[in-house]
Each structure stands twice: as structure tokens, then as C-alpha cells.
Design a protein around this motif. Sequence first.
Motif, short mmCIF file in Angstrom:
data_model
loop_
_atom_site.label_atom_id
_atom_site.label_comp_id
_atom_site.label_asym_id
_atom_site.label_seq_id
_atom_site.Cartn_x
_atom_site.Cartn_y
_atom_site.Cartn_z
N GLU A 241 -3.57 7.28 -3.89
CA GLU A 241 -3.75 6.96 -5.16
C GLU A 241 -4.54 5.54 -5.45
OE1 GLU A 241 -0.10 8.98 -7.96
OE2 GLU A 241 -0.07 6.85 -7.32
N TYR A 242 -4.43 4.80 -4.30
CA TYR A 242 -5.08 3.35 -4.10
C TYR A 242 -6.11 3.23 -2.99
CZ TYR A 242 -1.57 2.34 -7.49
OH TYR A 242 -0.68 2.22 -8.95
N ASP A 243 -7.18 2.56 -3.26
CA ASP A 243 -8.13 2.39 -2.17
C ASP A 243 -8.28 1.38 -1.41
OD1 ASP A 243 -10.34 2.77 -0.48
OD2 ASP A 243 -11.89 2.99 -2.40
N ILE B 241 -8.70 -2.46 -10.73
CA ILE B 241 -8.87 -1.48 -9.63
C ILE B 241 -9.07 0.04 -9.92
CG2 ILE B 241 -7.40 -3.12 -7.74
CD1 ILE B 241 -5.32 -0.97 -8.61
N GLN C 72 0.86 -1.17 0.10
CA GLN C 72 -0.01 0.09 0.19
C GLN C 72 1.03 1.30 0.16
OE1 GLN C 72 -3.60 0.49 0.19
NE2 GLN C 72 -2.78 2.59 -0.27
N HIS D 72 -10.96 5.90 -12.56
CA HIS D 72 -9.76 6.32 -12.34
C HIS D 72 -9.58 7.69 -12.83
CE1 HIS D 72 -9.60 5.27 -16.57
NE2 HIS D 72 -8.75 6.15 -16.64
N TYR E 85 -8.39 3.95 -9.33
CA TYR E 85 -6.85 4.82 -9.46
C TYR E 85 -7.17 6.26 -9.29
CZ TYR E 85 -2.31 6.00 -10.71
OH TYR E 85 -1.15 6.75 -10.59
N THR F 250 1.83 -1.52 -11.53
CA THR F 250 0.92 -1.16 -10.46
C THR F 250 1.34 -1.19 -8.98
OG1 THR F 250 -1.41 -1.61 -9.54
CG2 THR F 250 0.04 -3.48 -10.41
N TYR G 238 -0.66 -1.89 -6.27
CA TYR G 238 -1.20 -3.17 -5.81
C TYR G 238 -0.85 -4.51 -6.24
CZ TYR G 238 -4.75 -0.74 -2.74
OH TYR G 238 -5.34 -0.13 -1.60
N ARG H 9 -4.80 -1.25 -13.18
CA ARG H 9 -5.27 0.08 -13.26
C ARG H 9 -6.14 0.23 -14.75
NH1 ARG H 9 -0.13 3.45 -12.00
NH2 ARG H 9 0.67 1.46 -13.20
#
Length: 229
Positions: free
Chosen positions: A92-94, A197, A87, A124, A199, A155, A157, A117
Motif C-alpha cells: 500500500e505504501y511506496d 504520500i 513500513q 492514490h 497510497y 497512516t 508511514y 494520504r
Amino acid sequence: MKLSVVVPCYNELGTIGQVVEAVRRSPVQDLEIIIVDDCSTDGTRELLQSQIEPLVDQVIYHPKNRGKGAALRTGFAAATGDVVIVQDADLEYDPQEFPLLIEPILNDKADVVFGSRFMGGRPHRVVYFWHMVGNKFLTLLSNMLTNINLSDMETCYKAFRREVIQSIRIQENRFGFEPEITAKVAKAGCRIYEVGISYYGRTYKEGKKIGWKDGFRAIYCILKYNLVG
């Protein structure tokens, strides 16, 4: 199932607190949060010491700046969960999407899961066109040598079975971690899944750090770790 969340952190004073809260609010109940501060100089380290340490399982401090790959190497070694996920310390990432990433591992279909992404179906933020082109080029070059069909090698993640990531010797200290780990999990014959995902990309003004020099290093790493080892 215990999930270890490794957060490499360098000069993220404006976002690290929000990221920690977002991770703590993720749908995964059994969490281990490990922050590795890579010798921040903007007040992040002081914030970690004064406010964030009680909220997480570990904060590890590097005495000098060594790069994202080095921070991840430290965090992976400290992880004790069944699954380990990366992480970034920005927004930028959830973390609400952790279940998407770990589901193929929990169902014993995957050893490694990449969060893409570019797979579509998730929102995104629209930012840099040439970054997208660069990412797709690096992913294509990586795929040609690994013979796997990822859509987003670069990425952040990535989720791993702990025994997988702790068995791999990571050599890259900076952003070369991404092509290195991709080459090594492919060579190891790991079962690799990819899930879409969302972004929210940052601009350089907002703190984005990766640059064109890292792109050339990524090409070098793709060639090195696929052709040499």
C-alpha cells in the motif's frame, strides 16, 4: 544518516518478498531492515527463513500472534538507525518516498513526520468510501484532544528520531498503536511535520486486515491516551 525500516508482518506471503525488494531499492543508501513476524501461519514465516533472512538485517519471530503494535514495539527496540520508519508488509505504501518523510528530520525541523494520504498532489487508489470517512473522523477526534492539525492520523508511514520512539512506552498491541503514538508524541512536545504520500489501498479480498472493531478501539485509545495517559 542511517534509516531503520521496521516491517511488522503477519500472513503476508504474497507481498513480503516484493516489499523487501522495494525497500532495498529505495533512494536511501544506509538502510537497516528489521522484519518482525507476528507468528504468521500462511507460509510467510517459512519464506522469511528460507529466502528473506539473508536480504535484511534482522528477522524477529514472535512465538504467538500479538498484533501490529506489539510487533512495532519489538522492532523499535531493535532499531539502531538515526531515524526509524514504519513500513507495512503489504504494497500500500511506496518506499521510494522515504526521502520525503525523513527530509524534515534531516533538516532539523521535525522529530516526527506523518505521511498523509489526504494532502493531495500524490496518486492514490480509490477504494472504500466509509474507510475514508472513518479515518477522517478518527483524525478529527484525535486532533481535538491533541490540539495538532494532522490530516491523516491513521497512516502507516510515520518516521521518528530513534531517541524519540525508543523513549516512548507503547502499550497497544494491535492497531491502537496509531492513536496512542500520536497522543504521546503530541504530549511530549515533539516537532511534528506532515508530508503528502501516494497510497495504493488494498481490498479485504487482497488481504486488508483492519476492521470496524479496530475503529472502536481507536476511539477508546484516543480518549485514553489523551485524557488519562
